[in-house]
Design a protein around this motif. Structure first.
Motif, PDB file in Angstrom:
ATOM      1  N   MET A   1      -4.322  87.265  19.804  1.00 59.53           N
ATOM      2  CA  MET A   1      -3.164  88.082  20.184  1.00 59.53           C
ATOM      3  C   MET A   1      -2.145  87.222  20.923  1.00 59.53           C
ATOM      4  SD  MET A   1      -4.659  91.782  21.360  1.00 59.53           S
ATOM      5  CE  MET A   1      -6.427  91.701  21.613  1.00 59.53           C
TER       6      MET A   1
ATOM      7  N   MET B   1       1.317  92.653  15.768  1.00 56.54           N
ATOM      8  CA  MET B   1       0.800  92.477  17.127  1.00 56.54           C
ATOM      9  C   MET B   1       0.240  93.798  17.645  1.00 56.54           C
ATOM     10  SD  MET B   1       3.442  89.939  19.074  1.00 56.54           S
ATOM     11  CE  MET B   1       4.964  89.764  18.157  1.00 56.54           C
TER      12      MET B   1
ATOM     13  N   GLU C   1      -2.189  94.845  28.697  1.00 53.92           N
ATOM     14  CA  GLU C   1      -0.963  94.058  28.823  1.00 53.92           C
ATOM     15  C   GLU C   1      -1.247  92.590  28.543  1.00 53.92           C
ATOM     16  OE1 GLU C   1       1.889  95.326  29.140  1.00 53.92           O
ATOM     17  OE2 GLU C   1       1.277  97.386  29.563  1.00 53.92           O
ATOM     18  N   PHE C   2      -0.205  91.884  28.134  1.00 50.21           N
ATOM     19  CA  PHE C   2      -0.372  90.480  27.770  1.00 50.21           C
ATOM     20  C   PHE C   2      -0.873  89.626  28.928  1.00 50.21           C
ATOM     21  CE2 PHE C   2       2.471  91.279  24.090  1.00 50.21           C
ATOM     22  CZ  PHE C   2       1.636  90.752  23.119  1.00 50.21           C
TER      23      PHE C   2
ATOM     24  N   ARG D   1      15.083  88.784  26.747  1.00 54.79           N
ATOM     25  CA  ARG D   1      13.931  87.891  26.917  1.00 54.79           C
ATOM     26  C   ARG D   1      13.728  87.028  25.690  1.00 54.79           C
ATOM     27  NH1 ARG D   1       9.347  91.399  30.170  1.00 54.79           N
ATOM     28  NH2 ARG D   1      10.471  91.400  32.146  1.00 54.79           N
TER      29      ARG D   1
ATOM     30  N   ALA E   1      -3.687  94.528  18.581  1.00 55.15           N
ATOM     31  CA  ALA E   1      -4.088  94.974  19.912  1.00 55.15           C
ATOM     32  C   ALA E   1      -4.864  96.279  19.811  1.00 55.15           C
ATOM     33  CB  ALA E   1      -2.861  95.145  20.800  1.00 55.15           C
TER      34      ALA E   1
ATOM     35  N   LEU F   1       7.504  96.135  22.573  1.00 57.41           N
ATOM     36  CA  LEU F   1       7.305  96.032  21.124  1.00 57.41           C
ATOM     37  C   LEU F   1       7.201  97.424  20.508  1.00 57.41           C
ATOM     38  CD1 LEU F   1       4.732  93.091  20.945  1.00 57.41           C
ATOM     39  CD2 LEU F   1       7.198  93.017  20.572  1.00 57.41           C
ATOM     40  N   ARG F   2       6.442  98.312  21.177  1.00 58.59           N
ATOM     41  CA  ARG F   2       6.326  99.677  20.649  1.00 58.59           C
ATOM     42  C   ARG F   2       7.691 100.332  20.552  1.00 58.59           C
ATOM     43  NH1 ARG F   2       2.465 100.859  24.257  1.00 58.59           N
ATOM     44  NH2 ARG F   2       3.849 102.368  25.229  1.00 58.59           N
TER      45      ARG F   2
ATOM     46  N   VAL G   1       7.124  88.818  26.696  1.00 62.19           N
ATOM     47  CA  VAL G   1       7.313  90.100  26.042  1.00 62.19           C
ATOM     48  C   VAL G   1       6.162  91.021  26.420  1.00 62.19           C
ATOM     49  CG1 VAL G   1       7.151  91.135  23.753  1.00 62.19           C
ATOM     50  CG2 VAL G   1       8.673  89.187  24.153  1.00 62.19           C
ATOM     51  N   GLU G   2       6.418  92.313  26.510  1.00 61.15           N
ATOM     52  CA  GLU G   2       5.355  93.260  26.832  1.00 61.15           C
ATOM     53  C   GLU G   2       5.090  94.193  25.653  1.00 61.15           C
ATOM     54  OE1 GLU G   2       3.557  93.069  29.387  1.00 61.15           O
ATOM     55  OE2 GLU G   2       4.712  91.549  30.463  1.00 61.15           O
ATOM     56  N   PHE G   3       3.884  94.718  25.604  1.00 60.33           N
ATOM     57  CA  PHE G   3       3.501  95.572  24.483  1.00 60.33           C
ATOM     58  C   PHE G   3       4.389  96.805  24.362  1.00 60.33           C
ATOM     59  CE2 PHE G   3      -0.708  93.437  24.471  1.00 60.33           C
ATOM     60  CZ  PHE G   3      -0.710  93.095  23.130  1.00 60.33           C
ATOM     61  N   HIS G   4       4.694  97.441  25.497  1.00 61.61           N
ATOM     62  CA  HIS G   4       5.471  98.672  25.385  1.00 61.61           C
ATOM     63  C   HIS G   4       6.863  98.382  24.833  1.00 61.61           C
ATOM     64  CE1 HIS G   4       7.810  97.983  29.135  1.00 61.61           C
ATOM     65  NE2 HIS G   4       6.771  97.225  29.405  1.00 61.61           N
TER      66      HIS G   4
END
Lengths: 308, 308
Positions: A79, B79, A10-11, B50, B83, B14-15, B9-12
């Motif tokens: 990142m 991104m 996670e970020f 967000r 990651a 973005l996914r 923002v969170e990775f999930h």
DNA sequence: ACGGGGTCATGCCGAGAAGGCATGATCGCT
DNA sequence: AGCGATCATGCCTTCTCGGCATGACCCCGT
């Protein structure tokens, strides 16, 4: 069923990791990130288990980066930089957000060059927004080309970059020799470059630092020898680590002495001292007013530092 | 105090966003990501608040990317790619993880070129691990140079890249004209390139697609005219959108017809048809066994496709 | 030697986030 | 019109993340 055993990163964990690596302390990182020390400690530990790799050595007290941690640090920074610039650019372009100045540089320039300038500019214009990113030179150039940065602070610029971007010279930076603590020359107050003629050399990877290897070659060539480069590092920190580990000797800008470098000694070089021009680089087309103002302030500050 | 009103923002998210954009449907994206439709719907909505920007147009039923969404999509992909590759590389280098093959390509090649090859290879070697990344050509080249990808599928390779990497030719791809639906030539079964002589042209940005603009110029030049390029797009999707919006005409590889392109029509070109060689590109030094095997299988598959 | 001020880690608890299920509203298609 | 598919909303559960308190350890000065 809410997913368990998630292996994804996670970020905020990356932010915490970078903070811990930069401060060299969990507590200090926690203060910087405005969370408590246990919270940050746990998130870093969680990150390590998710990666399956130890990033820090817990030496009872203070923490130290492992090799894996040193390798991962610039990746994490990139990142975070990409996430920040992409989302910010989106907000500015398609939303109602105010323009933010995005500056890239090497961490060693933050304290006495970039930070004071930013402070001064913010004092004059309270509404100015600035994002700062500690990135490797090649990463800065990539993001500059993609307009993900407004300006970058670089040295060793190759000709094709000089024509691609607008360039403003800031100041001249002199190099020092870096040798292992145990090296016979480590205690000398100054040495000539050609006293290192027979040594093994550590340089910086051309991938992360374009042009830097050629600069080393040119400097040695001017001193009348060819350096035998036995190792290359992806960051200045890794290079200092390699020297400390006895892999060879290196040259580095004098200001990088501020980086942690246990086991490696900086020794001044006798004239002719290798030196590079530090330059401010911006995309040709998009030199906004804030960018120009930043450039002016930075050049002034750099001049003051050079005189002092 | 647990932080409220977090704007990060969170990775999930973005996914989920990428999945929704690629499938053009929240439900399909939810199936792909193994969550329920409401969960994904909410996370995308949360991401939008967000960012402060709408990424999708909710057209009662199906969803469609906004301009902002189209702009953000490749950024989000990069991104996620960074990651995934960084953490994977860390695990492989410093941990105990098995070697993973990392391949970059344009999304249009996934279905009939990349995916079947990967399926076949996995059938032969159950332990093979592969990561696939849909990236713009320039992004592929950057990551290739940094060893963040093992191989990339590209066209329009510039000479300096040909010498920097090892290159294997896969197949030849022919171009078609792309014109707005309302254009008089849109209903023709085929046209000659020089019938588009007087048109405004839309091309692809050299930043994202190195060499592509020169390719367009060369093709037009062979047809005896100079294209008046009035707009450049950062992705094929954006280019098709620009054509649909009436900004001009374009040429695109025939297989990009599979992309959504409401409002734009693909029209075959009469001989001589502009064409490019699709090539598999890898770093010179690190051509592992899996990479080579993948290259062979890919070349074979490409040959079959070209014959069929 | 011993206690005070640092460090980092662990146990426990509460607030919030993210996911599942059920439901509602809307559209397309037969 | 009815069926099926879409996306959004409400409610509930579970897990996560962070705060607080505490414990273990080390450095250092008296």
């Amino acid at each position: 069923m809410p997913r368990r055993h998630d292996r994804s990163v996670e970020f905020h964990q990356l932010r915490y990791f970078v903070a811990a690596a930069e401060t060299g302390s969990i507590s200090a990182a926690a203060r910087r990130e405005h969370v408590t020390q246990p919270a940050l400690s746990r998130q870093v530990a969680l990150l390590e288990t998710r990666l399956g790799v130890d990033l820090f050595e817990r030496k009872k007290q203070r923490i130290a980066l492992t090799d894996a941690g040193r390798w991962f640090l610039p990746k994490a920074r990139q990142m975070l930089c990409d996430a920040a610039t992409s989302t910010q650019q989106l907000r500015e372009h398609f939303g109602k957000a105010r323009r933010t100045l995005r500056i890239g540089f090497l961490g060693t320039f933050l304290d006495d060059l970039v930070a004071p300038v930013v402070r001064d500019l913010k004092k004059k214009d309270r509404s100015l927004a600035v994002s700062l990113f500690d990135l490797a030179p090649s990463a800065q150039l990539e993001r500059l080309a993609a307009h993900d940065l407004d300006a970058a602070i670089l040295a060793n610029l190759e000709p094709r970059h000089r024509e691609q971007f607008t360039v403003r010279t800031l100041s001249r930076h002199r190099f020092a020799a870096v040798v292992p603590d145990a090296h016979p020359l480590a205690s000398r107050s100054s040495i000539a470059l050609d006293e290192l003629r027979g040594e093994d050399w550590v340089s910086l990877s051309d991938l992360a630092f374009p042009g830097r290897r050629d600069f080393l070659r040119a400097a040695c060539s001017a001193a009348g020898f060819e350096p035998r480069i036995v190792a290359e590092a992806d960051s200045v920190g890794l290079m200092l680590g390699a020297v400390a580990a006895g892999e060879g000797v290196a040259i580095a800008p004098r200001h990088s002495e501020k980086l942690p470098h246990a086991g490696a000694a900086f020794v001044a070089l006798k004239a002719p001292v290798p030196a590079v021009d530090l330059v401010l680089v911006s995309p040709r087309d998009a030199m906004g007013g804030e960018t120009a103002a930043f450039g002016r302030a930075l050049a002034e500050r750099a001049k003051v530092l050079a005189d002092g």
